[in-house]
Every structure is written in C-alpha cells, then in structure tokens.
Design a protein around this motif. Structure first.
Motif, PDB file in Angstrom:
ATOM      1  N   THR A   1       0.985  -1.141  -0.021  1.00 38.15           N
ATOM      2  CA  THR A   1       0.035  -0.051  -0.034  1.00 38.15           C
ATOM      3  C   THR A   1       0.804   1.227   0.051  1.00 38.15           C
ATOM      4  N   ALA A   2       2.020   1.232   0.675  1.00 32.01           N
ATOM      5  CA  ALA A   2       2.823   2.129   0.884  1.00 32.01           C
ATOM      6  C   ALA A   2       3.326   2.700  -0.618  1.00 32.01           C
ATOM      7  N   VAL A   3       3.620   1.581  -1.186  1.00 35.37           N
ATOM      8  CA  VAL A   3       4.410   1.815  -2.507  1.00 35.37           C
ATOM      9  C   VAL A   3       3.374   2.604  -3.581  1.00 35.37           C
ATOM     10  N   PHE A   4       2.142   2.238  -3.584  1.00 35.49           N
ATOM     11  CA  PHE A   4       0.998   2.781  -4.333  1.00 35.49           C
ATOM     12  C   PHE A   4       0.840   4.159  -3.944  1.00 35.49           C
ATOM     13  N   GLN A   5       0.764   4.409  -2.627  1.00 32.47           N
ATOM     14  CA  GLN A   5       0.764   5.707  -2.052  1.00 32.47           C
ATOM     15  C   GLN A   5       1.930   6.713  -2.434  1.00 32.47           C
ATOM     16  N   ARG A   6       3.149   6.224  -2.417  1.00 34.77           N
ATOM     17  CA  ARG A   6       4.082   7.073  -2.987  1.00 34.77           C
ATOM     18  C   ARG A   6       3.863   7.312  -4.663  1.00 34.77           C
ATOM     19  N   TYR A   7       3.406   6.328  -5.404  1.00 30.88           N
ATOM     20  CA  TYR A   7       3.250   6.687  -6.797  1.00 30.88           C
ATOM     21  C   TYR A   7       1.964   7.498  -6.854  1.00 30.88           C
ATOM     22  N   LYS A   8       1.011   7.533  -6.068  1.00 30.66           N
ATOM     23  CA  LYS A   8      -0.112   8.617  -6.037  1.00 30.66           C
ATOM     24  C   LYS A   8       0.581   9.859  -6.106  1.00 30.66           C
ATOM     25  N   GLY A   9       1.470  10.253  -5.138  1.00 32.73           N
ATOM     26  CA  GLY A   9       1.947  11.451  -5.083  1.00 32.73           C
ATOM     27  C   GLY A   9       2.520  11.701  -6.382  1.00 32.73           C
ATOM     28  N   LYS A  10       3.468  10.719  -7.115  1.00 31.40           N
ATOM     29  CA  LYS A  10       3.806  11.286  -8.264  1.00 31.40           C
ATOM     30  C   LYS A  10       2.957  11.604  -9.276  1.00 31.40           C
ATOM     31  N   ILE A  11       1.902  10.641  -9.294  1.00 29.49           N
ATOM     32  CA  ILE A  11       0.673  11.050 -10.297  1.00 29.49           C
ATOM     33  C   ILE A  11       0.076  12.414  -9.810  1.00 29.49           C
ATOM     34  N   ASN A  12      -0.204  12.846  -8.663  1.00 28.24           N
ATOM     35  CA  ASN A  12      -0.891  13.932  -8.369  1.00 28.24           C
ATOM     36  C   ASN A  12       0.290  15.283  -8.780  1.00 28.24           C
ATOM     37  N   ASN A  13       1.608  15.034  -8.570  1.00 26.68           N
ATOM     38  CA  ASN A  13       2.501  15.980  -9.019  1.00 26.68           C
ATOM     39  C   ASN A  13       2.339  16.032 -10.503  1.00 26.68           C
ATOM     40  N   PHE A  14       2.281  14.929 -11.453  1.00 26.03           N
ATOM     41  CA  PHE A  14       2.291  15.047 -12.675  1.00 26.03           C
ATOM     42  C   PHE A  14       0.974  15.859 -13.204  1.00 26.03           C
ATOM     43  N   LEU A  15      -0.194  15.537 -12.618  1.00 28.35           N
ATOM     44  CA  LEU A  15      -1.536  16.320 -13.060  1.00 28.35           C
ATOM     45  C   LEU A  15      -1.133  17.806 -12.507  1.00 28.35           C
ATOM     46  N   SER A  16      -0.613  18.034 -11.430  1.00 25.11           N
ATOM     47  CA  SER A  16      -0.538  19.586 -10.975  1.00 25.11           C
ATOM     48  C   SER A  16       0.316  20.325 -11.922  1.00 25.11           C
ATOM     49  N   LYS A  17       1.096  19.472 -12.571  1.00 30.33           N
ATOM     50  CA  LYS A  17       2.234  20.498 -13.454  1.00 30.33           C
ATOM     51  C   LYS A  17       1.426  20.852 -14.670  1.00 30.33           C
ATOM     52  N   GLN A  18       0.456  19.951 -14.946  1.00 33.78           N
ATOM     53  CA  GLN A  18      -0.401  20.309 -16.062  1.00 33.78           C
ATOM     54  C   GLN A  18      -1.518  21.191 -15.697  1.00 33.78           C
ATOM     55  N   GLY A  19      -1.552  21.690 -14.624  1.00 36.49           N
ATOM     56  CA  GLY A  19      -2.960  22.462 -14.112  1.00 36.49           C
ATOM     57  C   GLY A  19      -4.169  21.787 -13.906  1.00 36.49           C
ATOM     58  N   ILE A  20      -4.016  20.520 -13.761  1.00 35.24           N
ATOM     59  CA  ILE A  20      -5.165  19.577 -13.191  1.00 35.24           C
ATOM     60  C   ILE A  20      -5.104  19.580 -11.776  1.00 35.24           C
ATOM     61  N   HIS A  21      -6.092  19.990 -11.173  1.00 36.37           N
ATOM     62  CA  HIS A  21      -6.131  19.785  -9.612  1.00 36.37           C
ATOM     63  C   HIS A  21      -7.318  19.063  -9.044  1.00 36.37           C
ATOM     64  N   PRO A  22      -7.536  18.618  -8.128  1.00 33.46           N
ATOM     65  CA  PRO A  22      -8.803  17.790  -7.616  1.00 33.46           C
ATOM     66  C   PRO A  22      -9.922  18.903  -7.386  1.00 33.46           C
ATOM     67  N   GLU A  23      -9.602  20.125  -6.918  1.00 32.79           N
ATOM     68  CA  GLU A  23     -10.686  21.016  -6.472  1.00 32.79           C
ATOM     69  C   GLU A  23     -11.360  21.149  -7.779  1.00 32.79           C
ATOM     70  N   LYS A  24     -10.268  21.620  -8.798  1.00 30.22           N
ATOM     71  CA  LYS A  24     -10.865  22.304 -10.041  1.00 30.22           C
ATOM     72  C   LYS A  24     -11.715  20.824 -10.762  1.00 30.22           C
ATOM     73  N   ALA A  25     -11.460  19.639 -10.638  1.00 35.61           N
ATOM     74  CA  ALA A  25     -11.973  18.685 -11.270  1.00 35.61           C
ATOM     75  C   ALA A  25     -13.202  18.464 -10.696  1.00 35.61           C
ATOM     76  N   LYS A  26     -13.550  18.446  -9.219  1.00 34.20           N
ATOM     77  CA  LYS A  26     -14.782  18.323  -8.281  1.00 34.20           C
ATOM     78  C   LYS A  26     -15.641  19.630  -8.775  1.00 34.20           C
ATOM     79  N   ALA A  27     -14.927  20.572  -8.787  1.00 33.72           N
ATOM     80  CA  ALA A  27     -15.808  21.966  -9.280  1.00 33.72           C
ATOM     81  C   ALA A  27     -16.698  21.714 -10.698  1.00 33.72           C
ATOM     82  N   ALA A  28     -15.848  21.263 -11.671  1.00 29.66           N
ATOM     83  CA  ALA A  28     -16.033  21.209 -13.127  1.00 29.66           C
ATOM     84  C   ALA A  28     -17.164  19.876 -13.064  1.00 29.66           C
ATOM     85  N   ASP A  29     -17.207  19.011 -12.194  1.00 34.57           N
ATOM     86  CA  ASP A  29     -17.872  17.816 -12.128  1.00 34.57           C
ATOM     87  C   ASP A  29     -19.232  18.243 -11.706  1.00 34.57           C
ATOM     88  N   ALA A  30     -19.248  19.097 -10.403  1.00 36.32           N
ATOM     89  CA  ALA A  30     -20.374  19.702  -9.804  1.00 36.32           C
ATOM     90  C   ALA A  30     -21.375  20.416 -10.658  1.00 36.32           C
TER      91      ALA A  30
END
Length: 219
Positions: free
Chosen positions: A182-211
């Motif tokens: 689980t810790a390995v996947f958590q670490r890679y989720k951090g990498k994924i979140n950084n990858f998305l963030s660098k492209q201007g994709i953030h969970p708050e914006k995604a949730k707002a758009a979905d809402a």
C-alpha cells in the motif's frame, strides 16, 4: 451516487487488503507454537493465495497449472527469506542511498527470475493477472478512482497514470506485507498528483467542474 459507490468499493478493497499478513510476519500466537506449527500455518496461507491466483488464471492444462503453482509458491517463500534477511538492513541503511540500492539489487534479480519463470507457462496477459492478484488489484482500483475524480482526463493523461500505477505494481509485488504494498502505491499516487498538478489539473477544479456539469444536467 458516484461518491457512495466509490466509498463502498474502497471499504471492500480495504477489507481485502488487510486480510493478508506480512510475507514473513509472525503473529502474537506464533510465539507459543513450535517451528513446525508456524511453518504449517505459513504454508497454508501461501497455498491459499496461490490457489486464488490459479482460480483467476483458470488453466486447463493441469501440468502447466502445477508448474505455475510451484513457481508462485516458490516466489512467496523466496520473498519471505529475502525480507527476513534484508528488512533490518534496509531500515538501518535508509539514509545511505548506495547501500539501499545494493541491497535492493538482489530483490530485482528475484523479481526478474520470477517473471521469466512465469513466462515459460503463461502469456503476458496472464502474468499481469498474477501481478494484480499479488497486489490486491490496486492498479484497477486506483485507476478507477482517478477516472472518477478527474472525469475530463485526456487519453494521454489516462495512459500516463495507468503506466505509473503499473510501475507501482512492479515494485509492490515484491513487498513483504499488505502495508508495504500500500505504501508503494501511495508513493506513486504522489507522483501522479504531481504530474497532474504540473499540467494545471487539480482535484478541487475537477470536482468543481463535475459539480457544475451535474447541476447543469439537473436543470
């Protein structure tokens, strides 16, 4: 409804993941058992895990199924021995990257040999099924979570996320416990979140758009 479905899926996943003990872990009850009893308990545990994998593979050739069974059982035992010997060394050397790399090199050799042995009897798709079972289906579960949280992801971003999750799977399948995997996947989720963030994709914006899309469709 989407949130409720995800919560139910997460609860089921969490239960499944916590039902597995460490590859080389001893429980409190083991201290009162003979070495033979501990070994029998461990053998029963990995036989169960191996049987679950073989059930998914559904191999019709019994001779081939026997070889795959022995390969997987052997891998569980080899991983147990490796972690018993090296986990303390890794902990003591965690600040020395060269020492850690040297120790982990032997684990990579074990990993590669296991995949080579599986390839003698399984297709690449079947090997992926083995990897998924050894990591509790975390690739598919986590990928589904990202797709739900970011419904407008491009195909290129989806493939990048999936590739990183598969990299996590390669590392996690050698882990000594559910917690380590689980810790390995958590670490890679951090990498994924950084990858998305660098492209201007953030969970708050995604949730707002979905809402906003949900509200618009309700009008």
């Amino acid at each position: 409804m989407k949130l409720k479905t995800l919560l139910i899926a997460f609860a089921a996943f969490a239960f499944a993941a916590t039902s597995f003990t460490t590859v080389g872990q001893s429980t409190a009850s083991d201290t009162n058992q003979t070495p033979e009893q501990v070994e029998a308990k461990y053998t029963k545990a990995i036989e169960g895990r191996t049987a679950d994998i073989l059930k998914v593979l559904a191999l019709q050739d019994q001779a081939k199924a026997g070889k795959v069974h022995d390969t997987i059982m052997g891998q569980y035992r080899t991983l147990k021995a490796w972690h018993d010997e090296n986990d303390a060394k890794l902990k003591a050397s965690r600040k020395d990257t060269n020492a850690v790399a040297t120790i982990r090199a032997s684990l990579k050799e074990i990993h590669n040999k296991f995949l080579a042995d599986l390839a003698m009897n399984l297709t690449p798709e079947q090997i992926d099924q083995v990897k998924d079972k050894m990591t509790y289906g975390k690739v598919q579960f986590t990928f589904a979570g990202y797709r739900a949280s970011y419904p407008d992801l491009s195909e290129a971003n989806k493939q990048a996320i999936l590739e990183m999750l598969k990299q996590a799977r390669e590392e996690a399948m050698d882990g000594g416990s559910a917690e380590e995997k689980t810790a390995v996947f958590q670490r890679y989720k951090g990498k994924i979140n950084n990858f998305l963030s660098k492209q201007g994709i953030h969970p708050e914006k995604a949730k707002a758009a979905d809402a906003a899309a949900t509200n618009a469709s309700a009008k």
